[in-house]
Design a protein around this motif. Structure first.
Motif, mmCIF file in Angstrom:
data_model
loop_
_atom_site.group_PDB
_atom_site.id
_atom_site.type_symbol
_atom_site.label_atom_id
_atom_site.label_comp_id
_atom_site.label_asym_id
_atom_site.label_seq_id
_atom_site.Cartn_x
_atom_site.Cartn_y
_atom_site.Cartn_z
ATOM 1 N N ALA A 169 44.967 43.242 38.182
ATOM 2 C CA ALA A 169 43.666 42.713 38.589
ATOM 3 C C ALA A 169 43.742 42.301 40.052
ATOM 4 O O ALA A 169 44.747 41.749 40.507
ATOM 5 N N PHE A 206 38.491 44.127 30.041
ATOM 6 C CA PHE A 206 39.639 43.643 30.794
ATOM 7 C C PHE A 206 40.584 42.989 29.774
ATOM 8 O O PHE A 206 40.241 41.972 29.179
ATOM 9 N N PHE A 208 44.193 41.252 28.906
ATOM 10 C CA PHE A 208 45.334 40.558 29.487
ATOM 11 C C PHE A 208 46.275 40.103 28.383
ATOM 12 O O PHE A 208 45.845 39.815 27.256
ATOM 13 N N TYR A 243 40.117 45.874 37.657
ATOM 14 C CA TYR A 243 41.297 45.856 36.777
ATOM 15 C C TYR A 243 41.623 47.299 36.448
ATOM 16 O O TYR A 243 40.834 47.983 35.781
ATOM 17 N N TRP A 266 49.181 40.306 33.655
ATOM 18 C CA TRP A 266 49.009 41.754 33.737
ATOM 19 C C TRP A 266 49.640 42.429 32.525
ATOM 20 O O TRP A 266 50.743 42.070 32.102
#
Length: 302
Positions: A169, A206, A208, A243, A266
């Motif tokens: 990101a 996104f 994570f 991202y 990440w």
């Protein structure tokens, strides 16, 4: 029905694959009119119309499609037999057709193919970018490259390229100065997230990961696009947070146009695999490519 000429049969398959007489004739080194004559002779011998001809395209009839489906394995075996002769002299020749996703085509294939093609001057490579999982054999390719896909049992997968990669990101310094730097993925709901729309119409989240905990944040920004380039440039222009594959951002991160954020979240993932059909006779260009990537993975230079 007269016994057809086997050369005409091979030319029929070439016309269908090329999508027309002119393209097939160029590949075969003959005139389009001569090729058309061969097709008329084949149809006459069989007593069947095999091709639908219009001013814009040439497509197989239902009978032609059925015939080609039965013929393709035999034609591949014949081609492989001749390619095996090339293998005996250690000089593979022919065309290697690969179907690969965009990240692989951009960041892995250039260096890999530079080394491969210099080593095998008799091989030509055709690379088509496609992010969807396909039946490579049915689509006319020798092999494909994909990430973490469920492959059919008759497919063989070989690691190609880096074995671990990451999604990262990042945002521009100007964006972070104006909106603040998020310290936790949950804070992204207050930010402009640059979304990616896949070929199937879905917008990627996104995602994570840290200490076994995974957080998925749907992008709710002003921009959604299927273009990686547009997302990256928009992030550089200060429109939001991107991202994406680390390789895509490396240059912008190195020169400071983008700043990494949430680095300890990440998400790593396994690198790509080359997948191909486990048929008995393998075309010599594909065999050479497989041997080449295996040698590269082992750090061999010979």
């Amino acid at each position: 029905m007269r016994q057809p000429n086997l050369s005409d049969v091979a030319l029929f398959a070439a016309v269908v694959e090329a999508g027309g007489f002119r393209a097939a004739a160029q590949k075969r080194g003959m005139s389009a009119s001569s090729l058309s004559d061969c097709m008329r002779r084949l149809e006459s011998d069989l007593g069947l119309r095999l091709l639908n001809r219009t001013t814009r395209s040439v497509t197989p009839t239902s009978a032609g499609a059925r015939l080609l489906e039965r013929l393709r394995p035999a034609l591949e075996e014949i081609s492989a037999a001749f390619n095996d002769l090339d293998d005996e002299s250690q000089r593979p020749v022919g065309t290697l057709k690969l179907n690969v996703p965009v990240p692989v085509a951009r960041h892995l294939m250039p260096g890999l193919l530079e080394r491969f093609l210099k080593r095998y001057p008799g091989v030509n490579v055709e690379v088509v970018m496609d992010n969807s999982f396909i039946d490579v054999i049915g689509a006319g390719y020798d092999a494909g490259v994909r990430y973490e896909e469920s492959l059919a049992k008759d497919m063989i997968a070989v690691p190609i390229g880096p074995r671990r990669q990451r999604f990262v990101a990042a945002a521009s310094p100007a964006y972070l100065a104006a909106h603040g730097t998020p310290q936790h993925p949950s804070e992204l709901t207050d930010h402009q997230l640059l979304g990616h729309r896949f070929e199937n119409g879905k917008v990627g989240v996104f995602e994570f990961e840290k200490h076994g905990r995974t957080l998925r944040i749907p992008p709710r920004g002003q921009l959604v696009t299927s273009s990686h380039d547009l997302r990256i440039q928009s992030a550089i222009n200060g429109l939001g947070i991107v991202y994406i594959f680390e390789e895509f951002l490396r240059e912008a991160l190195d020169d400071g146009r983008l700043v990494p954020i949430l680095e300890d979240w990440w998400q790593p993932f396994d690198g790509p695999f080359l997948y191909y059909h486990g048929r008995r006779h393998m075309p010599s260009p594909l065999r050479a490519f497989i041997d080449f990537i295996k040698a590269e993975a082992q750090g061999e230079d010979g």
